[in-house]
Design a protein around this motif. Sequence first.
Motif, PDB file in Angstrom:
ATOM      1  N   GLN A 288       0.845  -1.189   0.000  1.00  0.00           N
ATOM      2  CA  GLN A 288       0.000   0.000   0.000  1.00  0.00           C
ATOM      3  C   GLN A 288       0.883   1.242   0.000  1.00  0.00           C
ATOM      4  N   LEU A 289       0.563   2.169  -0.868  1.00  0.00           N
ATOM      5  CA  LEU A 289       1.282   3.438  -0.917  1.00  0.00           C
ATOM      6  C   LEU A 289       0.520   4.459  -0.095  1.00  0.00           C
ATOM      7  N   ASP A 290       1.232   5.206   0.735  1.00  0.00           N
ATOM      8  CA  ASP A 290       0.563   6.271   1.472  1.00  0.00           C
ATOM      9  C   ASP A 290       0.689   7.573   0.680  1.00  0.00           C
ATOM     10  N   ASP A 291       0.115   8.638   1.206  1.00  0.00           N
ATOM     11  CA  ASP A 291       0.118   9.925   0.500  1.00  0.00           C
ATOM     12  C   ASP A 291       1.529  10.447   0.253  1.00  0.00           C
ATOM     13  N   VAL A 292       2.432  10.229   1.214  1.00  0.00           N
ATOM     14  CA  VAL A 292       3.812  10.691   1.040  1.00  0.00           C
ATOM     15  C   VAL A 292       4.491   9.916  -0.086  1.00  0.00           C
ATOM     16  N   ASP A 293       4.301   8.583  -0.106  1.00  0.00           N
ATOM     17  CA  ASP A 293       4.866   7.787  -1.205  1.00  0.00           C
ATOM     18  C   ASP A 293       4.350   8.292  -2.550  1.00  0.00           C
ATOM     19  N   ARG A 294       3.047   8.531  -2.632  1.00  0.00           N
ATOM     20  CA  ARG A 294       2.456   8.998  -3.894  1.00  0.00           C
ATOM     21  C   ARG A 294       3.012  10.365  -4.294  1.00  0.00           C
ATOM     22  N   THR A 295       3.220  11.241  -3.330  1.00  0.00           N
ATOM     23  CA  THR A 295       3.787  12.559  -3.632  1.00  0.00           C
ATOM     24  C   THR A 295       5.213  12.416  -4.150  1.00  0.00           C
ATOM     25  N   ILE A 296       5.992  11.546  -3.520  1.00  0.00           N
ATOM     26  CA  ILE A 296       7.366  11.303  -3.981  1.00  0.00           C
ATOM     27  C   ILE A 296       7.345  10.730  -5.404  1.00  0.00           C
ATOM     28  N   LEU A 297       6.495   9.734  -5.635  1.00  0.00           N
ATOM     29  CA  LEU A 297       6.420   9.119  -6.964  1.00  0.00           C
ATOM     30  C   LEU A 297       5.937  10.105  -8.018  1.00  0.00           C
ATOM     31  N   ARG A 298       4.968  10.941  -7.663  1.00  0.00           N
ATOM     32  CA  ARG A 298       4.476  11.966  -8.593  1.00  0.00           C
ATOM     33  C   ARG A 298       5.619  12.906  -8.985  1.00  0.00           C
ATOM     34  N   ALA A 299       6.385  13.341  -7.987  1.00  0.00           N
ATOM     35  CA  ALA A 299       7.509  14.253  -8.243  1.00  0.00           C
ATOM     36  C   ALA A 299       8.595  13.562  -9.077  1.00  0.00           C
ATOM     37  N   MET A 300       8.859  12.295  -8.777  1.00  0.00           N
ATOM     38  CA  MET A 300       9.887  11.552  -9.522  1.00  0.00           C
ATOM     39  C   MET A 300       9.445  11.306 -10.962  1.00  0.00           C
ATOM     40  N   THR A 301       8.157  11.069 -11.170  1.00  0.00           N
ATOM     41  CA  THR A 301       7.669  10.832 -12.529  1.00  0.00           C
ATOM     42  C   THR A 301       7.740  12.112 -13.343  1.00  0.00           C
TER      43      THR A 301
END
Length: 156
Positions: free
Chosen positions: A4-17
């Motif tokens: 499960q990805l939390d909001d912080v993981d998703r924010t990091i992944l969004r920025a990395m993408t």
Amino acid sequence: MTRQLDDVDRTILRAMTADGRQTVRALARAVGLSEPSVRERLQRLERDGVITGYHAALDPASVDAATAAFVALRFEPGEAAKAVVNERLARETCVLEVYEVAGEDCYWLKVRASGTDALADTLDRIRAIPPVRGTSTTIVLRTVFERPLGPDTGPA
């Protein structure tokens, strides 16, 4: 491994993408965490297989791969036939993606070549793989857009 990805993981992944060359410092500022915390999260995302690599996005025409095509591939059923096809397709550098599909076709391939002559040569080699029974090719006229996979990909 599915996690499960939390909001912080998703924010990091969004920025990395959006920009895969961002520093850990910039990512830490974007998510409001310390650099060690962000570095630890990135390592966990890599270890868990969420981040599978870092790649440069290339302009196909600039690297002599301007012609794109999708190839539907049919071959004899069975694991032995599939193994032969997989091994031979892996050798074809023009074959970028291979999808096993349900229906009449066995695989759909995404292929890029320098032009139609190079594409024809690639198709000849694919058709010569022993269990292959047939192909159907659609040449791409224009790429409207390609979306990279990101943390928000999928239904809204």
